[in-house]
Design a protein around this motif. Structure first.
Motif, PDB file in Angstrom:
ATOM      1  N   VAL A  41      39.293  37.122  35.441  1.00 40.39           N
ATOM      2  CA  VAL A  41      38.968  37.450  36.825  1.00 40.39           C
ATOM      3  C   VAL A  41      37.696  38.284  36.829  1.00 40.39           C
ATOM      4  N   TRP A  42      36.704  37.828  37.563  1.00 40.00           N
ATOM      5  CA  TRP A  42      35.356  38.393  37.439  1.00 40.00           C
ATOM      6  C   TRP A  42      35.278  39.881  37.764  1.00 40.00           C
ATOM      7  N   ASP A  43      36.122  40.365  38.681  1.00 38.48           N
ATOM      8  CA  ASP A  43      36.019  41.782  39.068  1.00 38.48           C
ATOM      9  C   ASP A  43      37.168  42.627  38.509  1.00 38.48           C
ATOM     10  N   ASN A  44      37.778  42.155  37.435  1.00 39.63           N
ATOM     11  CA  ASN A  44      38.810  42.942  36.767  1.00 39.63           C
ATOM     12  C   ASN A  44      38.138  44.118  36.049  1.00 39.63           C
ATOM     13  N   PRO A  45      38.438  45.342  36.455  1.00 41.05           N
ATOM     14  CA  PRO A  45      37.737  46.497  35.865  1.00 41.05           C
ATOM     15  C   PRO A  45      38.094  46.754  34.413  1.00 41.05           C
ATOM     16  N   ASN A  46      39.126  46.097  33.915  1.00 43.35           N
ATOM     17  CA  ASN A  46      39.567  46.350  32.540  1.00 43.35           C
ATOM     18  C   ASN A  46      38.916  45.421  31.515  1.00 43.35           C
ATOM     19  N   ILE A  47      38.080  44.515  31.973  1.00 46.54           N
ATOM     20  CA  ILE A  47      37.460  43.560  31.066  1.00 46.54           C
ATOM     21  C   ILE A  47      36.275  44.202  30.346  1.00 46.54           C
TER      22      ILE A  47
END
Length: 293
Positions: A41-47
């Protein structure tokens, strides 16, 4: 290192009217071909994006709802030196429908478009030549705030637009009656024609999106139509992984409605030849993948 297959946090409103999960079809096919790729998911802050060799944009369908965040994310990837397909610069250009003016300036047929930044810019002369008009935001997707109106309804429309313009510019286009006969979508992978379809609106509507009730009819476009659409690809999208050219025929001349270079639905419909064409386009961007490195 793996590749990121960038999607959005599914909201389903963009999936209505589809039978297959296109993202799953494409991702599974790439994985079966041996590509080290996973959905993110492009806006997943955990990536941790530095863990990825490259990012393929597939379905960040909510980017227009989080536009500043989306642009910042693209800048982040670019600053980290992570390849993005389609490339960051062309995605940014394509994210604002002012790009239609650039295409028209090259002499390619485009539905006539005027841009509204302030309400007092609009004069009666703007409405000459058509009784019906369409307005929509310059940064949008999924027919957000897209309205069809008659000239006599402009005062009512303007009352809404006055508040909307505080958030973003809008665009004004004449209603094209040919849309009732269908809007063509031609898909290109690696700059090469893959397949096409004709989308028609449901009764009493003008929007052709499948999740708004539009009908999809897979058809092979004529060679003349393919050649006309190819001009937009050659001029503005020759280096893309994927592209969708949307438009209508007016007196047999293709007129562009949108050149989709960010997150177009690709209408692959599980067809292996289309999946293979997409895969080959990925390989053309990164030839070493053919060795399943």
């Amino acid at each position: 290192m793996k590749f990121a297959f960038a999607v959005y946090q599914v909201q389903h409103k963009y999936n209505n009217g589809t039978v297959r999960d296109e993202d799953a079809d494409v991702l599974t096919y790439l994985q079966q071909k041996g590509l080290p790729i996973e959905k993110v998911v492009w806006d997943n802050p955990n990536i941790q994006w530095t863990h990825y060799k490259a990012v393929i944009l597939k379905a960040p369908w909510d980017y227009h709802e989080k536009y500043s965040k989306f642009i910042s994310w693209l800048d982040q990837l670019q600053n980290l030196g992570i390849p993005v397909w389609n490339e960051v610069d062309i995605v940014k250009w394509n994210s604002d429908k002012h790009y239609l003016a650039d295409i028209a300036q090259k002499g390619l047929p485009v539905i006539p478009t005027r841009y509204i930044h302030q309400l007092d810019e609009v004069t009666e002369s703007w409405f000459e030549g058509s009784d019906k008009w369409v307005i929509k935001p310059c940064i949008s997707a999924g027919a957000k705030n897209t309205l069809l109106f008659e000239v006599a309804q402009w005062p009512e429309i303007a009352s809404h637009l006055e508040s909307w313009l505080k958030e973003e510019p809008y665009m004004l286009q004449p209603y094209v009656k040919e849309i009732q006969s269908g809007e063509w979508s031609l898909l290109y992978f690696g700059g090469k024609y893959s397949h096409s379809l004709l989308k028609t609106p449901k009764d009493a509507d003008f929007r052709v999106q499948h999740y708004l009730g539009g009908k999809v009819d897979y058809r092979t476009a004529s060679s003349n139509l393919i050649q006309q659409a190819q001009r937009y690809i050659d001029t503005f999208a020759s280096n893309t992984l994927y592209a969708r050219v949307d438009g209508v025929l007016i007196n047999e001349v293709f007129h562009l409605m949108e050149l989709e270079l960010i997150e177009p639905y690709l209408f692959i419909n599980g067809e292996e030849s289309r999946l293979e064409a997409y895969y080959q386009a990925v390989l053309s961007k990164c030839p070493f993948l053919s060795g399943n490195e």
